[in-house]
Design a protein around this motif. Structure first.
Motif, short mmCIF file in Angstrom:
data_model
loop_
_atom_site.label_atom_id
_atom_site.label_comp_id
_atom_site.label_asym_id
_atom_site.label_seq_id
_atom_site.Cartn_x
_atom_site.Cartn_y
_atom_site.Cartn_z
N UNK A 31 0.84 -1.20 0.00
CA UNK A 31 0.00 0.00 0.00
C UNK A 31 0.87 1.25 0.00
N UNK A 32 0.67 2.12 -0.98
CA UNK A 32 1.39 3.38 -1.02
C UNK A 32 0.48 4.56 -0.72
N UNK A 33 -0.81 4.34 -0.74
CA UNK A 33 -1.76 5.42 -0.48
C UNK A 33 -2.94 4.86 0.32
N UNK A 34 -3.32 5.61 1.35
CA UNK A 34 -4.52 5.31 2.12
C UNK A 34 -5.34 6.59 2.21
N UNK A 35 -6.63 6.47 1.98
CA UNK A 35 -7.43 7.67 2.01
C UNK A 35 -8.88 7.40 2.36
N UNK A 36 -9.57 8.48 2.59
CA UNK A 36 -11.01 8.45 2.84
C UNK A 36 -11.71 9.25 1.75
N UNK A 37 -12.59 8.58 1.05
CA UNK A 37 -13.45 9.24 0.08
C UNK A 37 -14.86 9.32 0.66
N UNK A 38 -15.67 10.20 0.10
CA UNK A 38 -17.05 10.28 0.54
C UNK A 38 -17.96 10.53 -0.66
N UNK A 39 -19.19 10.04 -0.52
CA UNK A 39 -20.16 10.20 -1.59
C UNK A 39 -21.52 10.56 -1.01
N UNK A 41 -25.58 11.69 -1.55
CA UNK A 41 -26.62 11.30 -2.50
C UNK A 41 -26.63 12.21 -3.72
N UNK A 42 -26.59 11.59 -4.90
CA UNK A 42 -26.64 12.35 -6.13
C UNK A 42 -25.35 13.02 -6.52
N UNK A 43 -24.29 12.78 -5.74
CA UNK A 43 -23.01 13.42 -6.00
C UNK A 43 -21.96 12.37 -6.38
N UNK A 44 -20.87 12.85 -6.99
CA UNK A 44 -19.76 11.95 -7.29
C UNK A 44 -18.93 11.71 -6.03
N UNK A 45 -18.26 10.58 -6.03
CA UNK A 45 -17.37 10.28 -4.92
C UNK A 45 -16.17 11.22 -4.99
N UNK A 46 -15.80 11.77 -3.82
CA UNK A 46 -14.70 12.70 -3.77
C UNK A 46 -13.73 12.34 -2.66
N UNK A 47 -12.47 12.73 -2.86
CA UNK A 47 -11.46 12.49 -1.84
C UNK A 47 -11.64 13.51 -0.72
N UNK A 48 -11.81 13.02 0.51
CA UNK A 48 -11.89 13.91 1.66
C UNK A 48 -10.50 14.12 2.27
N UNK A 49 -9.75 13.03 2.40
CA UNK A 49 -8.41 13.12 3.00
C UNK A 49 -7.59 11.92 2.55
N UNK A 50 -6.28 12.12 2.37
CA UNK A 50 -5.45 11.03 1.91
C UNK A 50 -4.04 11.10 2.46
N UNK A 51 -3.42 9.93 2.59
CA UNK A 51 -2.04 9.81 3.06
C UNK A 51 -1.24 9.05 2.02
N UNK A 52 -0.35 9.75 1.35
CA UNK A 52 0.56 9.12 0.41
C UNK A 52 1.88 8.89 1.13
N UNK A 53 2.45 7.71 0.96
CA UNK A 53 3.67 7.36 1.65
C UNK A 53 4.75 8.43 1.43
N UNK A 54 5.29 8.92 2.52
CA UNK A 54 6.37 9.90 2.43
C UNK A 54 5.94 11.32 2.17
N UNK A 55 4.64 11.57 2.13
CA UNK A 55 4.14 12.92 1.84
C UNK A 55 3.25 13.41 2.98
#
Length: 117
Positions: A31-39, A41-55
């Protein structure tokens, strides 16, 4: 393969807090990236927060300053601490992991967060 199991969603009043957890198992080292997306009703899924290795953590503008993503490597768990919740934060929240070995995305089952008086 990577398996993700989320917990911690629920109903909360505006201004309240929730902490989501996502336990990862399987090929964790890939795993190089872990994140939380949210969706919502009626909307596209979007990235709320993410952790990229080393960033540094990434946040959507709408949650920056209110949400905090963190990872406990000993427990293979990623958390999303959500404070000062607003009704517009209501959505199904999905844990996401990206494997750099298989070039695949893995998803949890989703957990509902509802912010309402």
């Amino acid at each position: 393969q990577v398996q993700l199991v989320e917990s911690g969603g629920g109903l909360v009043q505006p201004g309240g807090s929730l902490r989501l957890s996502c336990a990862a198992s399987g090929n964790i080292d890939s795993i190089s990236f872990l994140g939380w997306y949210r969706q919502a009703p009626g909307e596209q899924r979007e990235l709320a927060a993410g952790l990229l290795r080393g960033a540094i953590p990434q946040y959507a503008g709408s949650v920056r300053g209110r949400f905090t993503i963190s990872r406990d490597n000993d427990k293979n768990t990623v958390y999303l601490q959500m404070n000062s919740l607003k009704p517009e934060d209501t959505a199904v929240y999905y844990c996401n992991a990206y494997s750099e070995y298989t070039l695949r995305n893995f998803w949890g089952q989703g957990t509902q967060v509802t912010v309402s008086p």
